[in-house]
Write a protein that holds these residues in place. Structure first.
Motif, PDB file in Angstrom:
ATOM      1  N   ILE A 231       0.969  -1.099   0.146  1.00 14.41           N
ATOM      2  CA  ILE A 231       0.152  -0.008  -0.083  1.00 14.41           C
ATOM      3  C   ILE A 231       0.870   1.308  -0.015  1.00 14.41           C
ATOM      4  CG2 ILE A 231      -1.644   1.256   1.313  1.00 14.41           C
ATOM      5  CD1 ILE A 231      -2.849  -1.320   2.392  1.00 14.41           C
ATOM      6  N   LYS A 232       2.042   1.250   0.843  1.00 15.17           N
ATOM      7  CA  LYS A 232       2.939   2.204   0.803  1.00 15.17           C
ATOM      8  C   LYS A 232       3.490   2.424  -0.406  1.00 15.17           C
ATOM      9  CE  LYS A 232       7.230   3.797   3.287  1.00 15.17           C
ATOM     10  NZ  LYS A 232       8.152   3.525   4.285  1.00 15.17           N
ATOM     11  N   GLN A 233       3.826   1.778  -1.029  1.00 15.95           N
ATOM     12  CA  GLN A 233       4.398   1.791  -2.460  1.00 15.95           C
ATOM     13  C   GLN A 233       3.408   2.495  -3.684  1.00 15.95           C
ATOM     14  OE1 GLN A 233       5.758  -2.097  -3.442  1.00 15.95           O
ATOM     15  NE2 GLN A 233       7.755  -1.961  -2.265  1.00 15.95           N
ATOM     16  N   GLU A 234       2.305   2.131  -3.345  1.00 13.68           N
ATOM     17  CA  GLU A 234       1.177   2.447  -4.351  1.00 13.68           C
ATOM     18  C   GLU A 234       0.851   3.990  -3.878  1.00 13.68           C
ATOM     19  OE1 GLU A 234      -1.342   1.041  -6.438  1.00 13.68           O
ATOM     20  OE2 GLU A 234      -1.052  -1.109  -6.336  1.00 13.68           O
ATOM     21  N   LEU A 235       0.832   4.497  -2.780  1.00 15.12           N
ATOM     22  CA  LEU A 235       0.575   5.931  -2.288  1.00 15.12           C
ATOM     23  C   LEU A 235       1.810   6.812  -2.528  1.00 15.12           C
ATOM     24  CD1 LEU A 235      -1.113   4.961   1.075  1.00 15.12           C
ATOM     25  CD2 LEU A 235      -2.306   5.432  -1.156  1.00 15.12           C
ATOM     26  N   GLU A 236       3.019   6.100  -2.400  1.00 17.95           N
ATOM     27  CA  GLU A 236       4.221   7.088  -2.875  1.00 17.95           C
ATOM     28  C   GLU A 236       3.993   7.308  -4.293  1.00 17.95           C
ATOM     29  OE1 GLU A 236       7.795   5.743   0.102  1.00 17.95           O
ATOM     30  OE2 GLU A 236       7.229   4.622  -1.371  1.00 17.95           O
TER      31      GLU A 236
END
Length: 466
Positions: A269-274
């Motif tokens: 999720i963090k990768q997508e949001l970044e």
């Protein structure tokens, strides 16, 4: 069912069960119309003393009926009374996301909030939530009672043993405030949102978009999501943040996330949001303690405020409501009386040693429009905020954070005072400033009404402007 009116409170006394089948027969349209024709009703409650069972559907139907009354009558208080601890906790659990109604353990306690004190009775007040303790105490103080506020449960239990020290006890009571957003706070020029538990698609229901829109229109551009209380989340939160980021981007703002606990799903999720443009930081302090970073992220607000707007006659006429709410709140917190110094004047804001004083501001709009500005010496701000939360505050950052909550309490009291005169206002987000120089840079102030007050040796300034 027809309610009973006593001490300016209309009370319904249902018996047995409250569910979707019988709730509509308690608050009927006829009884609602009857209450609306009564001139002296300030509160509408449903007593649970004869109720053996209720469910969320039945309570929701009753609330819908009471909210119809509140929509028609400015400042009408609605809620429930005469419950046991299980009923109290159950209702709070049902409506924890939007508890915009009041809960009074007994009718007697409710009546303290509608009738003035005749003999300055001492009222012992306890609530785990310090905002509730203060809100209840301030309301009692304004009605002439002598509230005794304790900030620790063990102190409350000790006080209970001294029956000669108080006339009444208030506990298991909650005063609801429409529009209060429990998961949002302001720190400096940033809005900080917090959530608890597990985040999934229901984040859309938890998030108050109206509050967020108000923040954007006020000029806030930095929105921090503090995830320290989040256990985990699933991929559905990505849609929420994508929509939010698009909206914030229209105002040239930024969304950042702090204190994220990582696991395999969260890392994805963090990768997508970044990739969407959301930045991540390990701690909240990493941002707030770095002024350069805050400015880079959009945490400096230049409010759109025209100095050409002059003070209006309506604001002058209702000045006592603003002053009384401010003074009574400070007197209650500090335990000392305010002394007016000098004349009340319409002029530009003038503060001696402004670089050494803290300031806060909060706007309001509706039937009246303007900005309340409060200027504190550091020692007075520190003492007021420490009394409010029940523990010592030491750093400037802690004082500024608490000062935002403090001015919010005062603005809420102003709103209540004006509502009693059938004047409706809405309140913007509070701002705090490390000096009056910072205040003047952020606001293009015109002339306003200045009132200087002394609390013992501390000089405090109230300024009301447009």
């Amino acid at each position: 069912m027809k309610p009973v009116i006593k001490k300016r409170i209309a009370v319904y006394y249902p018996q047995g069960f409250i569910d979707s089948n019988n709730a509509p027969f308690i608050l009927t349209n006829e009884s609602i119309d009857w209450i609306l024709r009564q001139d002296d009703v300030k509160m509408v409650l449903v007593s649970l003393k004869r109720v053996v069972f209720f469910n969320i559907n039945g309570i929701t139907i009753l609330l819908d009926g009471m909210k119809k009354i509140r929509d028609e009558v400015n400042n009408m208080i609605i809620g429930f009374c005469d419950y046991n601890i299980v009923q109290y906790e159950t209702i709070k659990r049902f409506f924890y996301r939007n508890l915009d109604f009041s809960l009074y353990k007994t009718f007697r306690i409710a009546s303290l909030f509608t009738t003035p004190s005749l003999n300055q009775e001492s009222i012992l007040v306890w609530n785990e939530n310090y905002e509730q303790r203060n809100l209840q105490s301030i309301e009692l103080f304004e009605r002439g009672y002598n509230p005794i506020v304790v900030h620790k449960k063990e102190d409350f239990l000790e006080y209970l043993k001294r029956e000669d020290a108080y006339d009444e006890v208030i506990e298991d009571t909650y005063i609801g405030s429409v529009g209060i957003v429990p998961f949002a706070r302001v720190s400096g020029s940033a809005v900080i949102y917090t959530f608890t538990g597990y985040l999934d698609g229901s984040i859309d229901e938890q998030f108050d978009y109206a509050y967020h829109q108000k923040a954007l229109r006020t000029g806030f551009k930095l929105f921090i999501f503090d995830m320290k209380n989040i256990v985990s989340m699933n991929m559905k939160v990505i849609d929420f943040f994508e929509r939010l980021l698009r909206e914030v981007g229209n105002y040239d703002g930024n969304v950042v996330i702090v204190n994220l606990k990582e696991n395999e799903t969260v890392i994805r999720i963090k990768q997508e949001l970044e990739e969407l443009g959301i930045r991540f930081f390990e701690t909240l302090e990493e941002i707030l303690n770095n002024k350069r970073l805050v400015a880079e992220l959009g945490g400096t607000i230049k409010e759109e405020h025209s100095s050409s707007k002059s003070i209006t006659k309506d604001l002058v006429v209702h000045l006592p409501s603003f002053i009384n709410a401010t003074v009574s709140t400070l007197e209650m917190m500090l335990g000392v009386s305010a002394v007016k110094t000098g004349k009340i004047q319409i002029k530009d804001l003038e503060v001696a040693d402004g670089d050494k004083k803290l300031a806060s501001s909060i706007g309001f709009y509706g039937d009246l429009e303007g900005i309340i500005i409060l200027v504190f010496p550091f020692a007075l701000a520190k003492k007021s905020c420490s009394m409010m939360i029940g523990e010592e505050i030491k750093t400037l950052g802690e004082v500024l954070d608490s000062l935002a909550e403090f001015v919010n309490v005062i603005a809420g009291r102003v709103k209540t005072h004006l509502a009693e005169q059938n004047i409706g206002i809405s309140i913007t987000l509070p701002r705090t400033y490390a000096s009056t120089n910072e205040l003047i840079e952020a606001l293009n102030l015109g002339k306003g009404i200045q009132v200087d007050l002394k609390f013992e040796n501390d000089l405090f300034t109230f300024f009301l402007t447009r």
